[in-house]
Design an enzyme around this catalytic site. Sequence first.
Site, PDB file in Angstrom:
ATOM      1  N   GLY A 169       0.812  -1.210   0.000  1.00 22.14           N
ATOM      2  CA  GLY A 169       0.000   0.000   0.000  1.00 22.14           C
ATOM      3  C   GLY A 169       0.842   1.255   0.000  1.00 22.14           C
ATOM      4  N   LYS A 188      -8.940 -11.780  -9.823  1.00 18.53           N
ATOM      5  CA  LYS A 188      -7.667 -11.855  -9.087  1.00 18.53           C
ATOM      6  C   LYS A 188      -7.543 -13.203  -8.377  1.00 18.53           C
ATOM      7  CE  LYS A 188      -3.838 -10.280  -7.169  1.00 18.53           C
ATOM      8  NZ  LYS A 188      -3.643 -10.946  -5.900  1.00 18.53           N
ATOM      9  N   GLU A 242      -1.270 -18.870 -10.484  1.00 14.23           N
ATOM     10  CA  GLU A 242       0.061 -18.626  -9.917  1.00 14.23           C
ATOM     11  C   GLU A 242       0.521 -19.820  -9.077  1.00 14.23           C
ATOM     12  OE1 GLU A 242       1.234 -15.880  -6.263  1.00 14.23           O
ATOM     13  OE2 GLU A 242       0.664 -14.690  -8.023  1.00 14.23           O
ATOM     14  N   SER A 247      -2.111  -7.048  -8.532  1.00  9.73           N
ATOM     15  CA  SER A 247      -0.938  -7.912  -8.545  1.00  9.73           C
ATOM     16  C   SER A 247       0.288  -7.071  -8.888  1.00  9.73           C
ATOM     17  CB  SER A 247      -1.107  -9.032  -9.591  1.00  9.73           C
ATOM     18  OG  SER A 247       0.017  -9.875  -9.612  1.00  9.73           O
TER      19      SER A 247
END
Length: 301
Positions: free
Chosen positions: A12, A173, A180, A121
């Site tokens: 963030g 996501k 992934e 991501s």
Amino acid sequence: MELGMIGLGRMGGNMAQRLVLGGHRVVGYARNPDTLREIEKKDIVPAATLEALVNELKSPRTIWLMVPAGAPVDETITALWPLLIPGDIIIEGGNSNYKDTQRRAQMLATSKIHLVDAGTSGGVWGLQNGYSIMVGGDEQVIEGLRPIFETLAPAPDKGWGRVGPSGAGHFTKMIHNGIEYGMMQAYGEGFAILRHKQEFNLDLHQIAEIWRDGSVVQSWLLDLTAAALAENPGLEGIAPYVADSGEGRWTVAEAIDLDVAAPVITLALLQRLQSRDSDSFSNKLLSALRNQFGGHAMKKE
């Protein structure tokens, strides 16, 4: 544009800094005075309370949340809600379950407050490379936020887009993270086979570097594999314990609900779970069974 940022951890904080460097005014909320002093050095306007953050922004306000999924998101929204007015926007950029996102969007809509879900991501490299952002929510609202997403993305026309209504961003996501899991598992298994072929005394870092250019398995994950092997070729000091943050589990559950076969992602998740069992009862029982029916030797602890 201007926006507030709640959740100034590593990711963030980097996102806020990228926005500032892109010419946006960012107000950051933190309860820790040390964090406030640090973000001020990066030209992020500090706010010690949620009220201060909201008051620093002009209506309609845009507030981006980067807090852990689950209860922290609900608690933050509950605290923010009375401070906002119709037309204000909350962007939720964490890894929330898309069903929670749909529930929150419907809840906030009763006060005409918009919730935009932005599956993000890019990890710790996003400040330099930009972030891939999968956005869900009202099309007109997202269009108004375009300057923010264009700044955070690798390029204004690459790496981001609206993928559907509320919940679609976090759903996309979630599947991204499931893929992934499978990719990481394949790299891990492949390099383990290479390492065990002691006859050739293979240099795993060299091989990773070769594959990075021109190979069909080249990827950012392979770039990171090469970096990890350059730093620690034998991966000494690293426990064979692999955590998960939930998205893989949700992906597998969704696949089951939709009757979609996802064996690679499912097995990759199960391998992570297995990595945490340092005293595997199931493996002990397998060894005991082989001894029972075939007289096979059992390795003692």
